[in-house]
Design a protein around this motif. Structure first.
Motif, PDB file in Angstrom:
ATOM      1  N   THR A  18       0.832  -1.207   0.000  1.00  0.00           N
ATOM      2  CA  THR A  18       0.000   0.000   0.000  1.00  0.00           C
ATOM      3  C   THR A  18       0.864   1.252   0.000  1.00  0.00           C
ATOM      4  OG1 THR A  18      -1.813  -1.136   1.096  1.00  0.00           O
ATOM      5  CG2 THR A  18      -1.747   1.272   1.300  1.00  0.00           C
ATOM      6  N   ALA A  33      -5.012   2.095  -6.824  1.00  0.00           N
ATOM      7  CA  ALA A  33      -6.141   1.353  -6.257  1.00  0.00           C
ATOM      8  C   ALA A  33      -5.614   0.400  -5.188  1.00  0.00           C
ATOM      9  CB  ALA A  33      -6.871   0.566  -7.346  1.00  0.00           C
ATOM     10  N   GLU A  34      -6.253   0.398  -4.056  1.00  0.00           N
ATOM     11  CA  GLU A  34      -5.902  -0.497  -2.959  1.00  0.00           C
ATOM     12  C   GLU A  34      -6.598  -1.834  -3.195  1.00  0.00           C
ATOM     13  OE1 GLU A  34      -4.674  -2.596  -0.295  1.00  0.00           O
ATOM     14  OE2 GLU A  34      -3.876  -0.565  -0.080  1.00  0.00           O
ATOM     15  N   ASP A  36      -6.769  -4.461  -1.407  1.00  0.00           N
ATOM     16  CA  ASP A  36      -7.511  -4.985  -0.259  1.00  0.00           C
ATOM     17  C   ASP A  36      -8.953  -4.492  -0.252  1.00  0.00           C
ATOM     18  OD1 ASP A  36      -5.417  -6.496   0.710  1.00  0.00           O
ATOM     19  OD2 ASP A  36      -4.809  -5.012   2.214  1.00  0.00           O
ATOM     20  N   ASP A  37      -9.195  -3.292  -0.795  1.00  0.00           N
ATOM     21  CA  ASP A  37     -10.558  -2.757  -0.839  1.00  0.00           C
ATOM     22  C   ASP A  37     -11.448  -3.532  -1.801  1.00  0.00           C
ATOM     23  OD1 ASP A  37      -9.756  -0.826   0.962  1.00  0.00           O
ATOM     24  OD2 ASP A  37      -9.568   0.762  -0.543  1.00  0.00           O
ATOM     25  N   LEU A  38     -10.857  -4.344  -2.658  1.00  0.00           N
ATOM     26  CA  LEU A  38     -11.617  -5.105  -3.638  1.00  0.00           C
ATOM     27  C   LEU A  38     -11.941  -6.526  -3.161  1.00  0.00           C
ATOM     28  CD1 LEU A  38      -9.685  -3.861  -6.806  1.00  0.00           C
ATOM     29  CD2 LEU A  38     -11.890  -3.047  -5.933  1.00  0.00           C
ATOM     30  N   HIS A  39     -11.479  -6.876  -1.940  1.00  0.00           N
ATOM     31  CA  HIS A  39     -11.811  -8.185  -1.368  1.00  0.00           C
ATOM     32  C   HIS A  39     -13.295  -8.238  -1.026  1.00  0.00           C
ATOM     33  CE1 HIS A  39      -8.368 -10.771  -0.698  1.00  0.00           C
ATOM     34  NE2 HIS A  39      -7.638  -9.756  -0.260  1.00  0.00           N
ATOM     35  N   ILE A  44     -12.279 -10.890   3.929  1.00  0.00           N
ATOM     36  CA  ILE A  44     -11.713 -10.096   5.031  1.00  0.00           C
ATOM     37  C   ILE A  44     -12.050 -10.750   6.369  1.00  0.00           C
ATOM     38  CG2 ILE A  44     -11.823  -7.857   6.211  1.00  0.00           C
ATOM     39  CD1 ILE A  44     -12.014  -6.596   3.402  1.00  0.00           C
ATOM     40  N   TRP A  61     -11.775 -11.977  -6.114  1.00  0.00           N
ATOM     41  CA  TRP A  61     -10.942 -10.820  -5.781  1.00  0.00           C
ATOM     42  C   TRP A  61      -9.976 -10.515  -6.923  1.00  0.00           C
ATOM     43  CZ3 TRP A  61      -5.594 -11.252  -3.744  1.00  0.00           C
ATOM     44  CH2 TRP A  61      -5.064 -10.022  -3.363  1.00  0.00           C
ATOM     45  N   TRP A  68     -10.288  -3.802 -12.774  1.00  0.00           N
ATOM     46  CA  TRP A  68      -9.760  -2.450 -12.568  1.00  0.00           C
ATOM     47  C   TRP A  68      -8.582  -2.210 -13.504  1.00  0.00           C
ATOM     48  CZ3 TRP A  68      -5.219  -0.031 -11.346  1.00  0.00           C
ATOM     49  CH2 TRP A  68      -5.308   1.318 -11.006  1.00  0.00           C
ATOM     50  N   CYS A  81      -1.707  -5.922  -4.868  1.00  0.00           N
ATOM     51  CA  CYS A  81      -2.292  -7.266  -4.865  1.00  0.00           C
ATOM     52  C   CYS A  81      -1.181  -8.232  -4.505  1.00  0.00           C
ATOM     53  CB  CYS A  81      -2.857  -7.596  -6.250  1.00  0.00           C
ATOM     54  SG  CYS A  81      -3.428  -9.297  -6.447  1.00  0.00           S
ATOM     55  N   HIS A 121      -5.024  -3.295  10.683  1.00  0.00           N
ATOM     56  CA  HIS A 121      -5.058  -4.084   9.450  1.00  0.00           C
ATOM     57  C   HIS A 121      -5.622  -5.453   9.765  1.00  0.00           C
ATOM     58  CE1 HIS A 121      -3.775  -6.134   5.758  1.00  0.00           C
ATOM     59  NE2 HIS A 121      -3.714  -4.925   5.233  1.00  0.00           N
TER      60      HIS A 121
END
Length: 172
Positions: A18, A33-34, A36-39, A44, A61, A68, A81, A121
């Motif tokens: 990140t 783009a993060e 982790d936000d797409l999990h 999570i 994921w 993206w 990723c 996290h």
């Protein structure tokens, strides 16, 4: 690299995907783009409980990250990723041909030390062994570079940008 590429910043948890991703995107002048936000929320929850994800957990994921990256083709972008396995990277390349990987590398003690200082996290340090066991480093036929994570984030992102710059342009 003169053509705007989509760069996937990959590596085990705690390598700084990140932080380096944000800095690298700023250096390259492209969006970040993060990953982790797409999990999906179930992923999570599973990781927060200390349970490693299965490949079946990861496919949706990876597809979201691939979507993206596909949307940024020709425009450039940076996304984080883990992309620990070759099959995961192959899936990303299938969705977005031309993606380039920056594999953040570091020894286990350094990475675990960084993880122990993270706040808020979902990924516990207990899963680090499973990440290192799963990791398949970039192979010679994969477009990308390995960058050591010793030093400051600015130094690491600078090394990553320089290594990307040194990559040959892909042939059409």
């Amino acid at each position: 690299m003169n053509t705007p590429h989509v760069v996937v910043v990959m590596g085990v948890s705690g390598t700084g995907k990140t932080t380096i991703g944000h800095l690298l995107a700023a250096r390259l002048g492209v969006p970040y783009a993060e990953g982790d936000d797409l999990h999906p929320p179930a992923n999570i929850a599973k990781m927060s409980a200390g349970t490693p994800l299965t490949d079946d957990d990861r496919w949706p994921w990876l597809d979201a990250i691939g979507d993206w990256a596909h949307g940024r083709a020709g425009l450039g972008g940076v996304v984080s990723c883990s992309a620990l396995k070759r099959s995961y990277r192959d899936r990303l390349r299938a969705a977005a041909p031309g993606v380039v990987f920056v594999h953040l590398t570091g020894d286990r003690a350094l990475v675990e030390g960084r993880m122990s200082h993270r706040q808020g996290h979902f990924m516990p340090a207990a899963l680090l062994d499973s990440q290192f066991a799963t990791l398949q480093p970039l192979e010679p036929d994969e477009a990308g570079v390995a960058v050591d994570v010793t030093g400051s984030p600015e130094e690491i992102s600078g090394r990553a940008a320089a290594a990307l710059d040194a990559l040959p342009e892909p042939t059409p």
